[in-house]
Enzyme design. Structure first.
Site, PDB file in Angstrom:
ATOM      1  N   HIS A   1       0.846  -1.197   0.000  1.00  0.00           N
ATOM      2  CA  HIS A   1       0.000   0.000   0.000  1.00  0.00           C
ATOM      3  C   HIS A   1       0.878   1.243   0.000  1.00  0.00           C
ATOM      4  CE1 HIS A   1       1.032   0.030   4.230  1.00  0.00           C
ATOM      5  NE2 HIS A   1       0.375  -1.106   4.459  1.00  0.00           N
TER       6      HIS A   1
HETATM    7  P1  TYD Z   1      -2.031  -4.047   7.618  1.00  0.00           P
HETATM    8  O1  TYD Z   1      -2.043  -2.591   7.246  1.00  0.00           O
HETATM    9  O2  TYD Z   1      -2.626  -5.003   6.657  1.00  0.00           O
HETATM   10  O3  TYD Z   1      -0.542  -4.519   7.909  1.00  0.00           O
HETATM   11  P2  TYD Z   1       0.770  -4.405   6.980  1.00  0.00           P
HETATM   12  O4  TYD Z   1       0.578  -3.258   6.076  1.00  0.00           O
HETATM   13  O5  TYD Z   1       1.858  -4.137   7.944  1.00  0.00           O
HETATM   14  O6  TYD Z   1       0.971  -5.681   6.274  1.00  0.00           O
HETATM   15  O7  TYD Z   1      -2.703  -4.181   9.053  1.00  0.00           O
HETATM   16  C1  TYD Z   1      -3.090  -5.421   9.607  1.00  0.00           C
HETATM   17  C2  TYD Z   1      -4.305  -5.207  10.502  1.00  0.00           C
HETATM   18  O8  TYD Z   1      -4.013  -4.349  11.608  1.00  0.00           O
HETATM   19  C3  TYD Z   1      -5.469  -4.564   9.756  1.00  0.00           C
HETATM   20  O9  TYD Z   1      -6.654  -5.204  10.208  1.00  0.00           O
HETATM   21  C4  TYD Z   1      -5.462  -3.136  10.214  1.00  0.00           C
HETATM   22  C5  TYD Z   1      -4.881  -3.217  11.602  1.00  0.00           C
HETATM   23  N1  TYD Z   1      -4.091  -2.023  11.984  1.00  0.00           N
HETATM   24  C6  TYD Z   1      -4.555  -1.172  12.975  1.00  0.00           C
HETATM   25  O10 TYD Z   1      -5.652  -1.364  13.539  1.00  0.00           O
HETATM   26  N2  TYD Z   1      -3.801  -0.086  13.328  1.00  0.00           N
HETATM   27  C7  TYD Z   1      -2.597   0.162  12.745  1.00  0.00           C
HETATM   28  O11 TYD Z   1      -1.916   1.156  13.106  1.00  0.00           O
HETATM   29  C8  TYD Z   1      -2.119  -0.730  11.716  1.00  0.00           C
HETATM   30  C9  TYD Z   1      -0.820  -0.488  11.020  1.00  0.00           C
HETATM   31  C10 TYD Z   1      -2.893  -1.810  11.368  1.00  0.00           C
END
Ligand code: TYD
Length: 134
Positions: free
Chosen positions: A49
């Site tokens: 992303h």
């Molecule tokens: P995600 O953004 O998919 O992780 P990455 O980009 O590191 O692979 O996030 C995983 C899950 O955690 C998703 O359900 C959103 C949640 N999340 C939060 O609630 N707060 C946060 O600050 C972050 C980064 C993720």
């Protein structure tokens, strides 16, 4: 603005090492949030992303991983994060993929904004189109 590596000073004595990441000093923004990623298998790709508002500094405080950054216009870079005093600064609107996690990897993510799912761009195609002005 492009991603760049940061080298945090290691404060050490006979007791071991200590690294400080202070906002607007060691990290080039006001710190609003930290989270960390661990337990990802080597074949997993995380991230995938870009963020409209958040800037990040990523630090592999244990183990290693790779981070690929993309500006949507052909400037793709790969950074290997494998030292607890090495940080990767990622500006806004840069696509990022994290992968090749070692089994002991703990990737600390320091962010300039609180979590807001609406500031995430999750389609690479839409991101590249926007960055190319098409
Ligand atoms: P995600 O953004 O998919 O992780 P990455 O980009 O590191 O692979 O996030 C995983 C899950 O955690 C998703 O359900 C959103 C949640 N999340 C939060 O609630 N707060 C946060 O600050 C972050 C980064 C993720």
């Amino acid at each position: 603005m492009k991603p760049f590596l940061l080298n945090f000073p290691q404060r050490g004595d006979e007791r071991g090492w200590l690294v400080v990441a202070e906002g607007n000093k060691d990290v080039p923004f006001d710190i609003k949030r930290i989270f960390y990623i661990y337990g990802s298998e080597a074949n997993v790709v995380r991230g995938q992303h870009a963020n409209r508002k958040s800037e990040f500094v990523l630090v592999n405080i244990a183990g290693s991983c790779k981070v690929k950054t993309r500006n949507g216009m052909g400037d793709d870079r790969v950074f290997e994060l494998n030292r607890p005093n090495m940080g990767l600064y990622i500006p806004r609107m840069v696509w990022k993929d994290m992968y090749d996690f070692s089994p002991d990897s703990i990737l600390l993510c320091i962010a300039s904004e609180p979590y807001d799912p609406n500031e995430y761009v999750r389609s690479y195609e839409a991101f590249a189109q926007e960055m190319n002005g098409t």
